[in-house]
Design an enzyme around this catalytic site. Structure first.
Site, PDB file in Angstrom:
ATOM      1  N   GLY A  94       0.778  -1.242   0.000  1.00 40.70           N
ATOM      2  CA  GLY A  94       0.000   0.000   0.000  1.00 40.70           C
ATOM      3  C   GLY A  94       0.807   1.288   0.000  1.00 40.70           C
ATOM      4  N   ASP A 131      -4.926   1.913  10.828  1.00 48.59           N
ATOM      5  CA  ASP A 131      -6.329   1.603  11.101  1.00 48.59           C
ATOM      6  C   ASP A 131      -6.410   1.103  12.558  1.00 48.59           C
ATOM      7  OD1 ASP A 131      -8.904   0.419  10.999  1.00 48.59           O
ATOM      8  OD2 ASP A 131      -8.737   0.044   8.880  1.00 48.59           O
TER       9      ASP A 131
HETATM   10  C1  PRP Z   1      -2.947  -2.144   5.268  1.00 46.83           C
HETATM   11  C2  PRP Z   1      -2.082  -0.908   5.432  1.00 46.83           C
HETATM   12  C3  PRP Z   1      -1.405  -1.141   6.743  1.00 46.83           C
HETATM   13  C4  PRP Z   1      -2.415  -1.938   7.531  1.00 46.83           C
HETATM   14  C5  PRP Z   1      -3.142  -1.024   8.467  1.00 46.83           C
HETATM   15  O1  PRP Z   1      -2.165  -3.118   4.664  1.00 46.83           O
HETATM   16  O2  PRP Z   1      -1.177  -0.775   4.381  1.00 46.83           O
HETATM   17  O3  PRP Z   1      -0.212  -1.880   6.597  1.00 46.83           O
HETATM   18  O4  PRP Z   1      -3.329  -2.500   6.583  1.00 46.83           O
HETATM   19  O5  PRP Z   1      -4.088  -1.726   9.216  1.00 46.83           O
HETATM   20  P1  PRP Z   1      -3.999  -1.887  10.794  1.00 46.83           P
HETATM   21  O6  PRP Z   1      -3.651  -0.557  11.386  1.00 46.83           O
HETATM   22  O7  PRP Z   1      -5.407  -2.319  11.150  1.00 46.83           O
HETATM   23  O8  PRP Z   1      -2.998  -2.947  11.122  1.00 46.83           O
HETATM   24  P2  PRP Z   1      -2.787  -4.412   3.960  1.00 46.83           P
HETATM   25  O9  PRP Z   1      -2.772  -5.541   4.928  1.00 46.83           O
HETATM   26  O10 PRP Z   1      -4.111  -4.054   3.346  1.00 46.83           O
HETATM   27  O11 PRP Z   1      -1.738  -4.773   2.847  1.00 46.83           O
HETATM   28  P3  PRP Z   1      -1.335  -3.962   1.524  1.00 46.83           P
HETATM   29  O12 PRP Z   1      -0.561  -2.754   1.979  1.00 46.83           O
HETATM   30  O13 PRP Z   1      -0.520  -4.925   0.740  1.00 46.83           O
HETATM   31  O14 PRP Z   1      -2.620  -3.564   0.808  1.00 46.83           O
END
Ligand code: PRP
Length: 176
Positions: free
Chosen positions: A42, A101
């Protein structure tokens, strides 16, 4: 299901804010070097955009971490599928995230990376959803605080799609 994306933060506003964050970093790290850790996937767009405006010497590394499945909520299970390739010991490290998040991913990463003895370890996130926090994390540089929308674009995905949008949008799923 029909998918609809509406603009939440347009491209111009986003880039202006990224420049301002870079300026904050330039001031805070004046006379030093920074080592950016891009949390894939991301954060890739945000990291690259931010790095363009950082004027102190920059090195970069990438870590592939994921906590979401293909759905709209966190799976709660953090997986590291690619670790760093450069030793962070004694470096001024900034973890670059697209979104905080629940905070679980960053809590886990901070705990893990501190053991590798960086000179300093800070967090820069493009977006923050403070209302969703379950694990406390200190975000040192924040682009925008947003409400609990499901956001896509500028790196953020839904089922691996929409990452390439040049703005941040809110995704709504509607019965077709
Ligand atoms: C998303 C984002 C953070 C995490 C945040 O990654 O990039 O790393 O979730 O969420 P949290 O605060 O609830 O832990 P994702 O797992 O979607 O992977 P990506 O970046 O490959 O899309």
């Amino acid at each position: 299901m029909k998918e609809e994306v509406s603009v939440l933060i347009d491209e111009e506003t986003l880039i202006e804010r990224v420049k301002a964050l870079a300026e904050q970093i330039n001031q805070e790290y004046a006379g030093k070097k920074v080592h950016l850790i891009c949390i894939l996937k991301g954060s890739v767009f945000f990291t690259c955009e931010l790095a363009k405006y950082i004027k102190v010497p920059v090195t970069m590394d990438f870590m592939c971490v994921s906590s979401y499945g293909d759905g709209m909520t966190s799976s709660g299970c953090i997986t590291i599928s690619q670790d760093l390739t450069i030793d962070i010991k004694n470096r001024e490290v900034i973890i670059i995230e697209d979104i905080v998040d629940s905070g679980r991913t960053l809590s886990y990463l901070v705990h893990m990376l501190k053991k590798r003895e960086p000179a300093s370890l800070k967090i820069c996130s493009m977006l923050d959803k403070p209302d969703r926090r379950e694990s406390q994390v200190v975000v040192d540089f924040t682009g925008f605080e947003i409400e609990d929308h499901f956001v896509v674009g500028f790196g953020l995905d839904y089922a691996q799609r929409y990452r390439n949008l040049p703005y941040i949008g809110v995704l709504r799923l509607e019965e077709a």
